[in-house]
Motif scaffolding. Sequence first.
Motif, PDB file in Angstrom:
ATOM      1  N   CYS A 190      -5.637   1.919  -3.025  1.00 40.18           N
ATOM      2  CA  CYS A 190      -4.841   2.909  -3.014  1.00 40.18           C
ATOM      3  C   CYS A 190      -3.735   3.124  -4.343  1.00 40.18           C
ATOM      4  O   CYS A 190      -3.269   4.038  -4.567  1.00 40.18           O
ATOM      5  CB  CYS A 190      -3.629   3.188  -1.650  1.00 40.18           C
TER       6      CYS A 190
ATOM      7  N   MET B  43      -6.332   1.309   4.266  1.00 32.41           N
ATOM      8  CA  MET B  43      -6.199  -0.144   4.789  1.00 32.41           C
ATOM      9  C   MET B  43      -4.977  -0.505   5.744  1.00 32.41           C
ATOM     10  O   MET B  43      -5.066  -1.538   6.526  1.00 32.41           O
ATOM     11  CB  MET B  43      -5.927  -0.994   3.422  1.00 32.41           C
TER      12      MET B  43
ATOM     13  N   CYS C  85      -2.347  -2.770  -3.905  1.00 32.34           N
ATOM     14  CA  CYS C  85      -3.602  -2.750  -3.321  1.00 32.34           C
ATOM     15  C   CYS C  85      -4.615  -1.989  -4.452  1.00 32.34           C
ATOM     16  O   CYS C  85      -4.141  -1.082  -4.919  1.00 32.34           O
ATOM     17  CB  CYS C  85      -3.403  -1.965  -1.859  1.00 32.34           C
TER      18      CYS C  85
ATOM     19  N   CYS D 104      -2.566   5.021   2.729  1.00 33.33           N
ATOM     20  CA  CYS D 104      -3.951   4.099   2.471  1.00 33.33           C
ATOM     21  C   CYS D 104      -4.618   3.776   3.647  1.00 33.33           C
ATOM     22  O   CYS D 104      -4.034   3.391   4.660  1.00 33.33           O
ATOM     23  CB  CYS D 104      -3.251   2.780   1.848  1.00 33.33           C
TER      24      CYS D 104
ATOM     25  N   HIS E 125       0.910  -1.264  -0.034  1.00 32.34           N
ATOM     26  CA  HIS E 125       0.048   0.174   0.037  1.00 32.34           C
ATOM     27  C   HIS E 125       0.793   1.279  -0.055  1.00 32.34           C
ATOM     28  O   HIS E 125       1.873   1.252   0.495  1.00 32.34           O
ATOM     29  CB  HIS E 125      -0.712   0.123   1.309  1.00 32.34           C
TER      30      HIS E 125
HETATM   31 ZN    ZN Z   1      -3.970   0.176  -0.085  1.00 33.92          ZN
END
Ligand code: ZN
Length: 183
Positions: A176, A150, A173, A148, A144
């Motif tokens: 992103c 996540m 990812c 991001c 990422h």
């Molecule tokens: Zn990501």
Amino acid sequence: MTAPMASLLDDDRPDEGVLWRWVWASVRPVLGYVFVATGLILLLTAYLGVSREVLVAKQLPYLVSGGLFGLAAVTLGSRLLLIEDLRRDSGRLDRLEKAVVELHAALLTRPDAPDTGASVPGATANGHEKVEYLLALAGSQSFHRQDCPMVAGKSTAETLTASAARSKGLKACRMCQPLVTGV
Ligand SMILES: [Zn+2]
């Protein structure tokens, strides 16, 4: 229709599965209705049979064959219809997710979007404008950008470069999209 059938028959073994999957796919949407209708007919038959017979012993066969099989068919049919419904829903979700990812990519590649190299605080602080430091969670299959959502607040995130991530076989990812603007 004749050409695909002929090719199906030519190389027999592996294509048999394809044929049956096709048959199943075309039958599946209506199968639920067929089962429900059959079940209702059986139930109706059982009801009429029972109401005609005065003796309980003579009602039993109608109850067993018509009643039980009718109920089973209705249950199975409605379950098939439900599965078909869920399948359609999950198809819709897939398309929606794809649309969001594409929209996200389009927004990120806009000319006025912030340059990724400069937007990563760690990279600029170290004076490595060209190298984007990425993050990968322990045990995860993807890497990422540092901003991001996540990986936000995840302490197990490991910092690595894009080439290191690639050599580890990690995937970019989808949220992103770390490699969209090129590293
Ligand atoms: Zn990501």
